[in-house]
Design a protein around this motif. Structure first.
Motif, PDB file in Angstrom:
ATOM      1  N   ARG A 192     -19.177 -28.613  12.038  1.00 24.13           N
ATOM      2  CA  ARG A 192     -18.008 -29.182  11.776  1.00 24.13           C
ATOM      3  C   ARG A 192     -17.072 -28.139  10.708  1.00 24.13           C
ATOM      4  O   ARG A 192     -16.054 -28.552  10.448  1.00 24.13           O
ATOM      5  N   GLY A 193     -17.695 -26.875  10.387  1.00 26.54           N
ATOM      6  CA  GLY A 193     -17.032 -26.111   9.818  1.00 26.54           C
ATOM      7  C   GLY A 193     -17.372 -25.771   8.466  1.00 26.54           C
ATOM      8  O   GLY A 193     -16.682 -25.138   7.732  1.00 26.54           O
ATOM      9  N   MET A 194     -18.329 -26.544   7.959  1.00 22.07           N
ATOM     10  CA  MET A 194     -18.814 -26.322   6.586  1.00 22.07           C
ATOM     11  C   MET A 194     -19.558 -24.932   6.351  1.00 22.07           C
ATOM     12  O   MET A 194     -20.385 -24.673   7.329  1.00 22.07           O
ATOM     13  N   ILE A 195     -19.381 -24.100   5.227  1.00 26.66           N
ATOM     14  CA  ILE A 195     -19.944 -22.930   5.059  1.00 26.66           C
ATOM     15  C   ILE A 195     -21.251 -23.085   4.537  1.00 26.66           C
ATOM     16  O   ILE A 195     -21.314 -23.827   3.485  1.00 26.66           O
ATOM     17  N   VAL A 196     -22.094 -22.624   5.031  1.00 32.01           N
ATOM     18  CA  VAL A 196     -23.602 -22.706   4.294  1.00 32.01           C
ATOM     19  C   VAL A 196     -24.178 -21.184   4.063  1.00 32.01           C
ATOM     20  O   VAL A 196     -24.405 -20.487   5.015  1.00 32.01           O
ATOM     21  N   THR A 197     -24.213 -20.869   3.009  1.00 33.20           N
ATOM     22  CA  THR A 197     -24.508 -19.287   2.608  1.00 33.20           C
ATOM     23  C   THR A 197     -25.891 -19.239   2.107  1.00 33.20           C
ATOM     24  O   THR A 197     -26.623 -18.333   2.494  1.00 33.20           O
ATOM     25  N   ASN A 198     -26.589 -20.358   1.768  1.00 32.04           N
ATOM     26  CA  ASN A 198     -28.019 -20.260   1.598  1.00 32.04           C
ATOM     27  C   ASN A 198     -28.698 -21.701   2.184  1.00 32.04           C
ATOM     28  O   ASN A 198     -28.581 -22.640   1.588  1.00 32.04           O
ATOM     29  N   ARG A 199     -29.292 -21.470   3.282  1.00 23.28           N
ATOM     30  CA  ARG A 199     -29.676 -22.576   4.084  1.00 23.28           C
ATOM     31  C   ARG A 199     -31.036 -23.270   3.495  1.00 23.28           C
ATOM     32  O   ARG A 199     -30.838 -24.632   3.262  1.00 23.28           O
ATOM     33  N   PRO A 200     -31.981 -22.594   3.107  1.00 24.80           N
ATOM     34  CA  PRO A 200     -32.931 -23.340   2.196  1.00 24.80           C
ATOM     35  C   PRO A 200     -32.622 -24.069   1.055  1.00 24.80           C
ATOM     36  O   PRO A 200     -33.018 -25.259   0.962  1.00 24.80           O
ATOM     37  N   LYS A 201     -31.573 -23.474   0.304  1.00 24.50           N
ATOM     38  CA  LYS A 201     -31.134 -24.260  -0.832  1.00 24.50           C
ATOM     39  C   LYS A 201     -30.614 -25.435  -0.486  1.00 24.50           C
ATOM     40  O   LYS A 201     -30.517 -26.478  -1.026  1.00 24.50           O
ATOM     41  N   ALA A 202     -29.601 -25.471   0.588  1.00 23.36           N
ATOM     42  CA  ALA A 202     -28.755 -26.530   1.243  1.00 23.36           C
ATOM     43  C   ALA A 202     -29.798 -27.634   1.471  1.00 23.36           C
ATOM     44  O   ALA A 202     -29.522 -28.721   1.385  1.00 23.36           O
ATOM     45  N   LEU A 203     -30.657 -27.257   2.203  1.00 22.53           N
ATOM     46  CA  LEU A 203     -31.764 -28.213   2.742  1.00 22.53           C
ATOM     47  C   LEU A 203     -32.318 -28.762   1.447  1.00 22.53           C
ATOM     48  O   LEU A 203     -32.707 -30.092   1.694  1.00 22.53           O
ATOM     49  N   HIS A 204     -32.593 -28.203   0.400  1.00 20.79           N
ATOM     50  CA  HIS A 204     -33.387 -28.931  -0.782  1.00 20.79           C
ATOM     51  C   HIS A 204     -32.463 -29.859  -1.424  1.00 20.79           C
ATOM     52  O   HIS A 204     -32.692 -30.709  -1.800  1.00 20.79           O
ATOM     53  N   TYR A 205     -31.135 -29.484  -1.239  1.00 20.74           N
ATOM     54  CA  TYR A 205     -30.046 -30.297  -1.859  1.00 20.74           C
ATOM     55  C   TYR A 205     -30.010 -31.799  -1.117  1.00 20.74           C
ATOM     56  O   TYR A 205     -29.848 -32.966  -1.448  1.00 20.74           O
ATOM     57  N   LEU A 206     -30.074 -31.485   0.174  1.00 19.38           N
ATOM     58  CA  LEU A 206     -30.256 -32.689   1.279  1.00 19.38           C
ATOM     59  C   LEU A 206     -31.375 -33.678   1.005  1.00 19.38           C
ATOM     60  O   LEU A 206     -31.361 -34.968   1.102  1.00 19.38           O
ATOM     61  N   GLU A 207     -32.611 -32.897   0.404  1.00 26.04           N
ATOM     62  CA  GLU A 207     -33.812 -33.687   0.573  1.00 26.04           C
ATOM     63  C   GLU A 207     -33.900 -34.556  -0.669  1.00 26.04           C
ATOM     64  O   GLU A 207     -34.313 -35.620  -0.847  1.00 26.04           O
ATOM     65  N   ARG A 208     -33.236 -33.930  -1.834  1.00 25.73           N
ATOM     66  CA  ARG A 208     -33.206 -34.323  -3.056  1.00 25.73           C
ATOM     67  C   ARG A 208     -32.203 -35.205  -3.424  1.00 25.73           C
ATOM     68  O   ARG A 208     -32.428 -36.206  -4.058  1.00 25.73           O
ATOM     69  N   ILE A 209     -31.135 -34.929  -2.850  1.00 27.27           N
ATOM     70  CA  ILE A 209     -29.913 -35.956  -3.161  1.00 27.27           C
ATOM     71  C   ILE A 209     -29.330 -36.655  -2.351  1.00 27.27           C
ATOM     72  O   ILE A 209     -29.153 -38.063  -2.320  1.00 27.27           O
ATOM     73  N   GLY A 210     -29.480 -36.255  -1.046  1.00 27.74           N
ATOM     74  CA  GLY A 210     -29.119 -37.055   0.180  1.00 27.74           C
ATOM     75  C   GLY A 210     -27.703 -36.997   0.769  1.00 27.74           C
ATOM     76  O   GLY A 210     -26.716 -36.452  -0.016  1.00 27.74           O
ATOM     77  N   TYR A 211     -27.797 -36.839   2.151  1.00 29.85           N
ATOM     78  CA  TYR A 211     -26.760 -36.630   2.857  1.00 29.85           C
ATOM     79  C   TYR A 211     -25.511 -37.705   2.541  1.00 29.85           C
ATOM     80  O   TYR A 211     -24.269 -37.316   2.153  1.00 29.85           O
ATOM     81  N   TYR A 212     -25.758 -38.949   2.398  1.00 32.50           N
ATOM     82  CA  TYR A 212     -24.838 -39.884   2.269  1.00 32.50           C
ATOM     83  C   TYR A 212     -24.107 -39.842   0.906  1.00 32.50           C
ATOM     84  O   TYR A 212     -22.890 -39.871   0.688  1.00 32.50           O
ATOM     85  N   ARG A 213     -24.951 -39.700  -0.060  1.00 35.01           N
ATOM     86  CA  ARG A 213     -24.425 -39.349  -1.422  1.00 35.01           C
ATOM     87  C   ARG A 213     -23.737 -37.997  -1.845  1.00 35.01           C
ATOM     88  O   ARG A 213     -22.540 -38.430  -2.139  1.00 35.01           O
ATOM     89  N   LEU A 214     -24.139 -37.023  -1.053  1.00 37.66           N
ATOM     90  CA  LEU A 214     -23.191 -35.752  -1.091  1.00 37.66           C
ATOM     91  C   LEU A 214     -22.026 -36.022  -0.355  1.00 37.66           C
ATOM     92  O   LEU A 214     -20.918 -35.117  -0.765  1.00 37.66           O
TER      93      LEU A 214
END
Length: 333
Positions: free
Chosen positions: A20-42
């Motif tokens: 959808r056009g979001m820039i992700v420069t650090n995939r492992p770090k982004a995955l970590h945030y999704l796991e710890r914070i959650g897609y819906y909250r972010l």
């Protein structure tokens, strides 16, 4: 409407954002945030990053939002604005978390200070004034709710009774054993939460409200009552870890009169917008806290945090989104 969105793995969630056009420069770090914070909250933090449609007149609900017939709006699209990054959302989330923690610090001291004000004022009349309708505002004790047939006073007493029942505080147990019920107001006020406090203040007589309001530089106790209701709403947002920075404030405060408090004038030109954003409530908290604790550095800490707001100009976002007025940085915080 049947719910048809499928479960997605963290990998799939991140892939969808990138598609959808979001820039992700650090995939492992982004995955970590999704796991710890959650897609819906972010998602509440990257929602303002999404592109908007041209002005349109929707015929049905879209993205969970209902529209009145004939109204127009811009609809949030799935695609992100150019330059929107996952890191932008995380930085906004971290800023919001720091803001909530700072607000809770102020509200704790305001809550304790107002407990003393209310219990001292009512206790002077009677140690059990909170039980006596003749010492409270008439509508608070006699006007019945059409749905449950109870007055606000009855509902308030029910909530307070539940707080007493649940309390494990030794001073509550001591007073119950030694003196029994009812508990004097200067004892029981110590287990009030902000909602209980704001409700009993709204139930005080106008003269009693005014007496406390004067202490805070206000001429009208009903203005202070509305401030306390709004601060209770703010407290609930923070206590439930909800997004705060650009939140639409539901329980909105009344304005003091122009010149009644020195900082209100810049808000009055567009007060309907200011009422609906948290910056005004931050200023109200600062105003009350300055009187409760004149040596507090909370205002300076708030200013320092606001100046740390993430650089999101490329997405059209800044502190105006939370209702900040022009030249707020020049105020004496």
């Amino acid at each position: 409407m049947a719910y048809d969105k499928p479960w997605k793995s963290y990998e799939d969630q991140l892939d969808q954002l990138m598609q959808r056009g979001m820039i992700v420069t650090n995939r492992p770090k982004a995955l970590h945030y999704l796991e710890r914070i959650g897609y819906y909250r972010l998602s509440g933090y990257w929602f303002p990053f999404r592109k908007r449609s041209e002005i349109c007149c929707p015929l049905t609900a879209m993205n969970g939002k209902k529209f009145k017939r004939g109204t127009t709006d811009r609809i949030a699209l799935d695609e992100f604005k150019a330059g929107a990054s996952f890191q932008n959302a995380v930085e906004l989330y971290v800023f919001d978390k720091k803001l909530r923690l700072l607000v809770m610090d102020a509200l704790e001291r305001i809550e304790i200070g107002l407990r003393v004000d209310i219990s001292h004022s009512l206790g002077k009349k009677d140690p059990f004034a909170y039980l006596k309708p003749e010492l409270l505002f008439e509508d608070f004790t006699t006007k019945l709710n059409e749905k449950n047939g109870l007055s606000k006073h009855h509902q308030w007493l029910t909530k307070q009774a539940a707080l007493i029942s649940r309390s494990k505080e030794e001073f509550i147990t001591h007073n119950k054993i030694k003196y029994g019920f009812p508990l004097p107001i200067w004892v029981v006020c110590e287990i009030w939460d902000f909602g209980t406090l704001s409700t009993i203040f709204s139930g005080m007589t106008e003269a009693d409200q005014d007496e406390i309001a004067y202490k805070y530089g206000l001429n009208n106790g009903r203005t202070l009552a509305s401030w306390l209701r709004s601060l209770n709403y703010l407290r609930n947002v923070c206590a439930h870890h909800s997004r705060l920075w650009n939140r639409n404030i539901i329980d909105q405060p009344k304005p003091p009169k122009a010149g009644e408090v020195s900082w209100i004038d810049p808000f009055l030109d567009n007060f309907s917008h200011s009422q609906a954003r948290p910056f005004l409530l931050l200023c109200i908290a600062k105003h009350l806290l300055t009187i409760i604790n004149p040596s507090s550095t909370w205002g300076q800490r708030l200013k320092a945090l606001l100046l740390e707001f993430p650089d999101l100009q490329h997405l059209g976002l800044n502190l105006a989104g939370m209702g900040a007025v022009a030249e707020w940085q020049e105020w004496s915080w």
